[in-house]
Scaffold this active site. Sequence first.
Site, PDB file in Angstrom:
ATOM      1  N   SER A  83       0.680  -1.373   0.186  1.00 13.61           N
ATOM      2  CA  SER A  83      -0.256  -0.401  -0.310  1.00 13.61           C
ATOM      3  C   SER A  83       1.046   1.336  -0.048  1.00 13.61           C
ATOM      4  O   SER A  83       0.708   2.306  -0.756  1.00 13.61           O
ATOM      5  CB  SER A  83      -0.805  -0.037   1.135  1.00 13.61           C
ATOM      6  OG  SER A  83      -1.743  -0.843   0.945  1.00 13.61           O
ATOM      7  N   GLY A 103      -6.007  12.293  -1.481  1.00 11.94           N
ATOM      8  CA  GLY A 103      -6.978  12.437  -0.107  1.00 11.94           C
ATOM      9  C   GLY A 103      -8.631  12.196  -1.566  1.00 11.94           C
ATOM     10  O   GLY A 103      -8.900  13.278  -2.398  1.00 11.94           O
ATOM     11  N   LEU A 104      -9.054  11.405  -1.419  1.00  8.49           N
ATOM     12  CA  LEU A 104     -10.639  11.243  -2.417  1.00  8.49           C
ATOM     13  C   LEU A 104     -11.388  10.779  -1.221  1.00  8.49           C
ATOM     14  O   LEU A 104     -13.021  11.067  -1.396  1.00  8.49           O
ATOM     15  CB  LEU A 104     -10.041  10.395  -3.307  1.00  8.49           C
ATOM     16  CG  LEU A 104     -12.043   9.760  -3.954  1.00  8.49           C
ATOM     17  CD1 LEU A 104     -12.229  11.115  -4.806  1.00  8.49           C
ATOM     18  CD2 LEU A 104     -11.324   8.836  -5.400  1.00  8.49           C
ATOM     19  N   GLU A 113     -10.390   1.123  -2.872  1.00  4.29           N
ATOM     20  CA  GLU A 113     -10.091   1.449  -4.089  1.00  4.29           C
ATOM     21  C   GLU A 113     -11.430   0.495  -4.997  1.00  4.29           C
ATOM     22  O   GLU A 113     -11.028  -0.176  -5.640  1.00  4.29           O
ATOM     23  CB  GLU A 113      -8.779   1.064  -4.172  1.00  4.29           C
ATOM     24  CG  GLU A 113      -7.960   2.097  -3.915  1.00  4.29           C
ATOM     25  CD  GLU A 113      -6.412   1.696  -4.334  1.00  4.29           C
ATOM     26  OE1 GLU A 113      -6.375   1.370  -5.376  1.00  4.29           O
ATOM     27  OE2 GLU A 113      -5.725   1.862  -3.929  1.00  4.29           O
ATOM     28  N   GLY A 114     -11.983   0.199  -3.969  1.00  2.63           N
ATOM     29  CA  GLY A 114     -13.431  -0.317  -4.876  1.00  2.63           C
ATOM     30  C   GLY A 114     -14.305  -1.575  -4.476  1.00  2.63           C
ATOM     31  O   GLY A 114     -13.543  -2.478  -3.822  1.00  2.63           O
ATOM     32  N   THR A 115     -15.222  -1.740  -3.298  1.00  4.77           N
ATOM     33  CA  THR A 115     -15.720  -2.524  -2.592  1.00  4.77           C
ATOM     34  C   THR A 115     -15.846  -3.985  -3.803  1.00  4.77           C
ATOM     35  O   THR A 115     -16.419  -3.654  -5.347  1.00  4.77           O
ATOM     36  CB  THR A 115     -17.160  -1.838  -2.264  1.00  4.77           C
ATOM     37  OG1 THR A 115     -17.805  -1.896  -2.684  1.00  4.77           O
ATOM     38  CG2 THR A 115     -16.664  -1.245  -0.753  1.00  4.77           C
ATOM     39  N   ARG A 164      -5.369  -0.077  -9.128  1.00  2.00           N
ATOM     40  CA  ARG A 164      -6.482  -1.056  -8.420  1.00  2.00           C
ATOM     41  C   ARG A 164      -5.920  -1.778  -9.175  1.00  2.00           C
ATOM     42  O   ARG A 164      -6.050  -3.985  -9.080  1.00  2.00           O
ATOM     43  CB  ARG A 164      -7.978  -1.167  -9.173  1.00  2.00           C
ATOM     44  CG  ARG A 164      -9.020  -0.703  -8.199  1.00  2.00           C
ATOM     45  CD  ARG A 164      -9.726  -0.327  -9.153  1.00  2.00           C
ATOM     46  NE  ARG A 164     -10.890   0.898  -8.001  1.00  2.00           N
ATOM     47  CZ  ARG A 164     -11.832   1.437  -8.727  1.00  2.00           C
ATOM     48  NH1 ARG A 164     -11.733   1.475 -10.062  1.00  2.00           N
ATOM     49  NH2 ARG A 164     -12.548   2.420  -7.765  1.00  2.00           N
ATOM     50  N   LEU A 222      -3.867 -24.618   9.371  1.00  2.00           N
ATOM     51  CA  LEU A 222      -2.140 -24.614  10.543  1.00  2.00           C
ATOM     52  C   LEU A 222      -3.051 -24.386  11.236  1.00  2.00           C
ATOM     53  O   LEU A 222      -2.516 -24.983  12.876  1.00  2.00           O
ATOM     54  CB  LEU A 222      -1.638 -23.264  10.633  1.00  2.00           C
ATOM     55  CG  LEU A 222      -1.037 -22.965   9.921  1.00  2.00           C
ATOM     56  CD1 LEU A 222      -0.998 -23.208   8.270  1.00  2.00           C
ATOM     57  CD2 LEU A 222      -0.469 -21.582   9.763  1.00  2.00           C
ATOM     58  N   SER A 271     -18.121   5.351  -1.412  1.00  2.00           N
ATOM     59  CA  SER A 271     -17.899   4.790  -3.110  1.00  2.00           C
ATOM     60  C   SER A 271     -18.300   5.855  -3.635  1.00  2.00           C
ATOM     61  O   SER A 271     -18.882   5.342  -5.840  1.00  2.00           O
ATOM     62  CB  SER A 271     -19.326   3.519  -3.022  1.00  2.00           C
ATOM     63  OG  SER A 271     -18.222   2.695  -2.437  1.00  2.00           O
TER      64      SER A 271
END
Length: 401
Positions: free
Chosen positions: A108, A147-148, A380-382, A260, A355, A155
């Site tokens: 990221s 910053g968005l 960045e988009g669900t 993405r 595990l 969304s």
Amino acid sequence: MAAGRPFVSASRTPFVPTDPLGLDELLAPEDLAVRDTVRNWAADRVLPHIADWYESGELPGIRELARELGALGALGMSLQGYGCAGASAVQYGLACLELEAADSGIRSLVSVQGSLAMYAIWKYGSEEQKQRWLPGMAAGELIGCFGLTEPDVGSDPAAMRTYAKRDGTDWVLNGRKMWITNGSVAAVAVVWAQTDEGIRGFAVPTDAAGFSAPEIKHKWSLRASVTSELVMDDVRLPADAVLPGVTGLKGPLGCLSHARYGIIWGAMGAARASFEAALDYARTREQFGKPIGGFQLTQAKLADMALELHKGILLAHHLGRRMDAGTLRPEQISFGKLNNVREAIEICRTARTILGANGISLEYPVMRHATNLESVLTYEGTVEMHQLVLGKALTGLDAFR
């Protein structure tokens, strides 16, 4: 029978459990060199420390890590000029895969720096803005953020409330942005805001009066990552702070498509690390007198995980070749993100079952990757947004509104 080349058995070709489809054969020597360089860096600089960073909820030495990543050419690596590496889309994807195999927080850091903040300036900025910011960002000397998303707007970015108003030749910026990677350590924030002219992007120096970026704490995902709120109270910016190359949502959405794409590869890195941890564990953990990998149910799990992992890598590779050819569509990016992140989470969950109780321990990477991917699934988009993107493309009908 038609004439042709006789069938040649490949039975003498060794089967490689970590590359069962022979996908490395799709990569050129320079691709492999990029992959191996990033993999070795992550093994040396991230993997020995990541469990402690995750447990403490911090990413110490982020500026040093950024400089090292800059020296590798990993920041803005698919961009041309201004100190950027000019790598192919496939090479950038391979780097994302290796970084996220270490931790989603590290990928990221790189994605937000290169695919969002740097890409926005490179694509939409003036030459003066590019010269001011990009060389330092490519070197990792300057960190950027994007910053968005806002506290009440995720969304539906068209509903953003952050606003920039002209005041003479200046702009005055007010608003809030939320869940911003790198925000508290950034030197420049690319901020999108409503204006009387439509949505515009601004390159905001973070030392501007009225700008602050308090760090968000108490996260249970992406803990080894700096996540912040951006607060802008009457931030006065000169006229040349606005990105002149775009007006409207196509600006930030174009940046998101670029980011993405990296996630499509990165998610497979988290999945690979979890699969390999489960495979190694299954070979050595004994129950009922033999390794658990010798039981049918465990082998069925491993086989299904390998199928989805390597199909996902093959999908990422195909989309990367399309990006390099200039033919990759946004709907195809949605296809890749939706599939690969969703399957990566399932691989992590299945690995955890192999595990057993050890699967929740930070001595193994599985639970850390699983919790990180819960964030990757959403940002960045669900899932729902990418389903609707594909639904619209398939039917020609818009279900967004």
